[in-house]
Design a protein around this motif. Structure first.
Motif, PDB file in Angstrom:
ATOM      1  N   VAL A 325       0.874  -1.177   0.000  1.00 46.91           N
ATOM      2  CA  VAL A 325       0.000   0.000   0.000  1.00 46.91           C
ATOM      3  C   VAL A 325       0.905   1.218   0.000  1.00 46.91           C
ATOM      4  N   GLY A 326       1.148   1.764  -1.185  1.00 44.13           N
ATOM      5  CA  GLY A 326       2.076   2.890  -1.281  1.00 44.13           C
ATOM      6  C   GLY A 326       3.478   2.467  -0.894  1.00 44.13           C
ATOM      7  N   HIS A 327       4.030   3.126   0.120  1.00 41.74           N
ATOM      8  CA  HIS A 327       5.364   2.776   0.608  1.00 41.74           C
ATOM      9  C   HIS A 327       5.308   1.813   1.798  1.00 41.74           C
ATOM     10  N   ILE A 328       4.145   1.241   2.073  1.00 42.49           N
ATOM     11  CA  ILE A 328       3.945   0.382   3.248  1.00 42.49           C
ATOM     12  C   ILE A 328       3.783  -1.060   2.785  1.00 42.49           C
ATOM     13  N   ALA A 329       4.502  -1.966   3.447  1.00 39.26           N
ATOM     14  CA  ALA A 329       4.358  -3.406   3.236  1.00 39.26           C
ATOM     15  C   ALA A 329       3.531  -3.970   4.384  1.00 39.26           C
ATOM     16  N   HIS A 330       2.393  -4.561   4.037  1.00 41.07           N
ATOM     17  CA  HIS A 330       1.452  -5.076   5.038  1.00 41.07           C
ATOM     18  C   HIS A 330       1.606  -6.586   5.131  1.00 41.07           C
ATOM     19  N   LEU A 331       2.139  -7.073   6.262  1.00 43.72           N
ATOM     20  CA  LEU A 331       2.349  -8.501   6.483  1.00 43.72           C
ATOM     21  C   LEU A 331       1.181  -9.081   7.269  1.00 43.72           C
ATOM     22  N   ASN A 332       0.944 -10.365   7.039  1.00 44.77           N
ATOM     23  CA  ASN A 332      -0.015 -11.143   7.828  1.00 44.77           C
ATOM     24  C   ASN A 332       0.725 -12.353   8.393  1.00 44.77           C
ATOM     25  N   LEU A 333       1.476 -12.141   9.452  1.00 44.35           N
ATOM     26  CA  LEU A 333       2.325 -13.185  10.022  1.00 44.35           C
ATOM     27  C   LEU A 333       1.516 -14.124  10.900  1.00 44.35           C
ATOM     28  N   GLY A 334       1.886 -15.393  10.854  1.00 44.42           N
ATOM     29  CA  GLY A 334       1.258 -16.374  11.716  1.00 44.42           C
ATOM     30  C   GLY A 334       1.866 -16.375  13.109  1.00 44.42           C
ATOM     31  N   GLU A 335       1.317 -17.213  13.960  1.00 45.71           N
ATOM     32  CA  GLU A 335       1.816 -17.267  15.335  1.00 45.71           C
ATOM     33  C   GLU A 335       3.252 -17.755  15.409  1.00 45.71           C
ATOM     34  N   GLU A 336       3.637 -18.668  14.492  1.00 44.48           N
ATOM     35  CA  GLU A 336       5.007 -19.168  14.525  1.00 44.48           C
ATOM     36  C   GLU A 336       6.013 -18.118  14.057  1.00 44.48           C
ATOM     37  N   HIS A 337       5.542 -17.081  13.349  1.00 43.93           N
ATOM     38  CA  HIS A 337       6.449 -16.036  12.868  1.00 43.93           C
ATOM     39  C   HIS A 337       6.611 -14.890  13.853  1.00 43.93           C
ATOM     40  N   LEU A 338       5.733 -14.768  14.824  1.00 39.60           N
ATOM     41  CA  LEU A 338       5.758 -13.609  15.717  1.00 39.60           C
ATOM     42  C   LEU A 338       7.059 -13.466  16.499  1.00 39.60           C
ATOM     43  N   PRO A 339       7.713 -14.546  16.994  1.00 42.10           N
ATOM     44  CA  PRO A 339       9.000 -14.337  17.684  1.00 42.10           C
ATOM     45  C   PRO A 339      10.081 -13.756  16.780  1.00 42.10           C
ATOM     46  N   TYR A 340       9.944 -13.881  15.471  1.00 43.09           N
ATOM     47  CA  TYR A 340      10.951 -13.390  14.529  1.00 43.09           C
ATOM     48  C   TYR A 340      10.390 -12.258  13.660  1.00 43.09           C
ATOM     49  N   LYS A 341       9.374 -11.558  14.152  1.00 41.49           N
ATOM     50  CA  LYS A 341       8.676 -10.575  13.322  1.00 41.49           C
ATOM     51  C   LYS A 341       9.573  -9.400  12.938  1.00 41.49           C
ATOM     52  N   LYS A 342      10.401  -8.901  13.862  1.00 44.34           N
ATOM     53  CA  LYS A 342      11.273  -7.775  13.534  1.00 44.34           C
ATOM     54  C   LYS A 342      12.371  -8.183  12.564  1.00 44.34           C
ATOM     55  N   LEU A 343      12.828  -9.399  12.690  1.00 48.20           N
ATOM     56  CA  LEU A 343      13.853  -9.900  11.774  1.00 48.20           C
ATOM     57  C   LEU A 343      13.287 -10.034  10.364  1.00 48.20           C
ATOM     58  N   ILE A 344      12.080 -10.565  10.251  1.00 45.94           N
ATOM     59  CA  ILE A 344      11.433 -10.701   8.947  1.00 45.94           C
ATOM     60  C   ILE A 344      11.157  -9.331   8.341  1.00 45.94           C
ATOM     61  N   ALA A 345      10.695  -8.398   9.170  1.00 48.77           N
ATOM     62  CA  ALA A 345      10.387  -7.055   8.666  1.00 48.77           C
ATOM     63  C   ALA A 345      11.639  -6.337   8.179  1.00 48.77           C
ATOM     64  N   GLN A 346      12.758  -6.524   8.861  1.00 47.08           N
ATOM     65  CA  GLN A 346      13.988  -5.861   8.440  1.00 47.08           C
ATOM     66  C   GLN A 346      14.476  -6.396   7.092  1.00 47.08           C
ATOM     67  N   VAL A 347      14.349  -7.690   6.875  1.00 49.76           N
ATOM     68  CA  VAL A 347      14.745  -8.271   5.587  1.00 49.76           C
ATOM     69  C   VAL A 347      13.820  -7.786   4.479  1.00 49.76           C
ATOM     70  N   VAL A 348      12.518  -7.737   4.747  1.00 51.84           N
ATOM     71  CA  VAL A 348      11.570  -7.234   3.753  1.00 51.84           C
ATOM     72  C   VAL A 348      11.881  -5.781   3.413  1.00 51.84           C
ATOM     73  N   LEU A 349      12.230  -4.987   4.405  1.00 54.14           N
ATOM     74  CA  LEU A 349      12.552  -3.581   4.165  1.00 54.14           C
ATOM     75  C   LEU A 349      13.825  -3.440   3.335  1.00 54.14           C
ATOM     76  N   ASP A 350      14.845  -4.235   3.650  1.00 55.24           N
ATOM     77  CA  ASP A 350      16.111  -4.142   2.914  1.00 55.24           C
ATOM     78  C   ASP A 350      15.961  -4.559   1.463  1.00 55.24           C
ATOM     79  N   LYS A 351      15.207  -5.611   1.226  1.00 53.93           N
ATOM     80  CA  LYS A 351      15.118  -6.151  -0.125  1.00 53.93           C
ATOM     81  C   LYS A 351      14.135  -5.395  -1.014  1.00 53.93           C
ATOM     82  N   ASN A 352      13.337  -4.487  -0.465  1.00 47.18           N
ATOM     83  CA  ASN A 352      12.367  -3.747  -1.271  1.00 47.18           C
ATOM     84  C   ASN A 352      12.539  -2.242  -1.143  1.00 47.18           C
ATOM     85  N   TRP A 353      13.668  -1.802  -0.597  1.00 49.49           N
ATOM     86  CA  TRP A 353      13.953  -0.371  -0.490  1.00 49.49           C
ATOM     87  C   TRP A 353      14.382   0.153  -1.858  1.00 49.49           C
TER      88      TRP A 353
END
Length: 526
Positions: A325-353
């Motif tokens: 949505v514009g410059h925003i990436a909207h994730l729908n993470l599952g429960e198993e992803h929540l402990p690593y949510k910041k790590l996943i978000a940082q990779v998504v940000l780096d690879k789509n900047w």
């Protein structure tokens, strides 16, 4: 009473193959087997191209703490994803690169995003060669001295720079109606000065991995092995007195297949041997050498899926999709992803900047009347106000206050195509106006309404932004009250189309059929 009613489903999900055991078709069973084979493959399996698990780290470094109890955003070490691969290469003249690349196409590296022709520092003219050109004597010395003079901006008839007085006299002779034709400082005066790059390291010092990461490089080739070149080949190039093994002129590296990295000269393919021996080639190479190189791939080279697959545990499915949505990436993470949510978000940000500058995750399902989502900002800036371009139309959206779904873009476009220029549209649940503004560019007039006051505020902004304030009238009312008041009053434009974009609840508004008139088409999003 309405004459026609259509139920429009916003989108559908189709699977390329079935995972159900009841399906017995050959295509489904084959696809399931292929999927299981791909998932069960080990990192040591022989496959084509580079991989994070096969490469070697250039320097031993701390990979960081990526466990759930660690601060993942601060411990994310991008330099730990650098990998080196040993390869062989042919050093050839730059003018013969294209010819030899076509000749040795099947024996070259051919990796994704890696060019077969590489450059290394110092592959043009070495300092020793430059000094040799300036101090050359004997036959051909005058030609080399003249070349050195032109390279150093020295006059043709003297070995020193031209005297300023003589230079002014020369300019006076060349002066005509257009002014000075050859003024050496004209370009310097008319163009702004370029900022000089600060040399932070001494000359000859290697570039570190972190410095290359800051420069956004994704691959670099370095020569590591000794050259295997015939001594008599250099005699025809630089003369019998030159024995240092240096090159003269611009050269390039032609990267060979990874399987040829540790091969001896006798074990190379016949096509490569023919190039080294200078056989029957369409271009006569003055010299060619086989060297050993190291190809280093940095964090910027690897795809987002490969990085996450390395960081996350093997039992967790790697999240690969997100809504933009514009410059925003909207994730729908599952429960198993929540402990690593910041790590996943940082990779998504780096690879789509720089297309993506903010990464958010939906905390809970939509449960309020305004259909707004509770979002958690995981990486990037904290701005949820963005500009969305859909079908050539700009929309201002604040995801914290209004509802937006980019997946409905195709369905909205298909709906607007069914309208005519004489239609008058009533959008009961308009939101920020994705259907309202798109329809206003085609139809005669649009009445738009939404219960959310923030959505109506952004609707009015979008109307002004797209210059449609004369064709749209916005309301902030309940849907039932809006329908009753709109059809009970005398409007200058009779309504012909009614849109109800409210999933799950739009059917309940059909009970107001007494308000609708004959000849009105109703579109429901369910």
């Amino acid at each position: 009473m309405a004459s026609s009613a259509f139920a429009i489903r916003p989108y559908a999900i189709f699977f390329p193959f079935s995972l159900s055991p009841s399906k017995t078709s050959n295509s489904s069973s084959y696809s399931v087997k292929a999927l299981n084979l791909a998932l069960s493959s080990t990192p040591d399996s022989d496959h084509y191209g580079p991989a994070l698990r096969r490469g070697q780290r250039p320097t031993p470094s701390d990979a960081g703490c990526y466990a759930p109890e660690c601060d993942q955003s601060s411990n994310f070490d991008r330099s730990s994803f650098s990998r080196t691969f040993n390869i062989a290469a042919l050093r050839i003249p730059a003018s013969d690169c294209s010819t030899l690349e076509d000749r040795l196409r099947g024996h070259l590296l051919n990796w994704p995003r890696i060019r077969n022709i590489a450059r290394v520092p110092g592959d043009d003219i070495e300092p020793d060669i430059r000094n040799l050109l300036r101090n050359a004597e004997g036959d051909g010395g005058q030609r080399l001295v003249s070349l050195a003079q032109r390279a150093g901006s020295i006059s043709d008839n003297k070995t020193v720079a031209m005297n300023p007085v003589l230079y002014r006299e020369k300019l006076a002779k060349e002066f005509n109606c257009r002014g000075f034709l050859k003024f050496r400082n004209l370009a310097r005066m008319s163009r702004p000065k370029k900022k000089k790059k600060k040399n932070k390291r001494a000359e000859g010092e290697g570039v570190r991995v972190k410095d290359r990461e800051q420069k956004k490089e994704y691959a670099v080739v370095e020569v590591t092995g000794e050259s295997e070149v015939k001594e008599d080949d250099m005699s025809g190039l630089l003369g019998a007195d030159f024995r240092s093994g240096r090159w003269r002129g611009s050269t390039r590296l032609l990267l060979l297949d990874e399987r040829l990295a540790d091969k001896a000269l006798q074990e190379l393919p016949e096509a490569v041997k023919a190039v080294l021996k200078g056989g029957d080639l369409p271009c006569k190479l003055p010299v060619c050498e086989l060297i050993r190189c190291q190809l280093t791939l940095f964090y910027n080279y690897w795809h987002m899926d490969e990085v996450l697959e390395t960081l996350l545990p093997e039992s967790i499915v790697v999240p690969t999709g997100f809504e933009t949505v514009g410059h925003i990436a909207h994730l729908n993470l599952g429960e198993e992803h929540l402990p690593y949510k910041k790590l996943i978000a940082q990779v998504v940000l780096d690879k789509n900047w720089p297309k993506i500058q903010t990464v958010v995750n939906k905390i809970d399902a939509i449960q309020n009347d305004y259909r707004t989502m509770q979002l958690e900002i995981l990486a990037g800036n904290h701005s949820l106000v963005t500009t969305v371009v859909e079908n050539g139309i700009k929309f201002l959206v604040d995801l914290a206050k209004v509802y937006w779904n980019s997946r409905l873009a195709t369905e909205r476009q298909r709906l607007v195509r069914s309208f005519t220029s004489s239609d008058v549209v009533c959008d009961v649940f308009s939101g920020v106006g994705p259907i309202t503004i798109s329809a206003a560019k085609k139809v005669k007039y649009v009445y738009a309404n939404d219960l959310n006051p923030h959505a109506v505020e952004y609707l009015e902004r979008n109307v002004i932004l797209n210059k449609l304030d004369r064709k749209i009238e916005a309301f902030n009312m309940d849907g039932r009250r809006f329908i009753e008041s709109l059809f009970s009053s005398q409007r200058s434009y009779p309504i012909t189309q009614v849109i109800m974009n409210l999933p799950n609840d739009a059917v309940e508004f059909l009970g107001l059929s007494s308000s609708f008139k004959i000849g009105i088409s109703i579109y429901l999003f369910t």
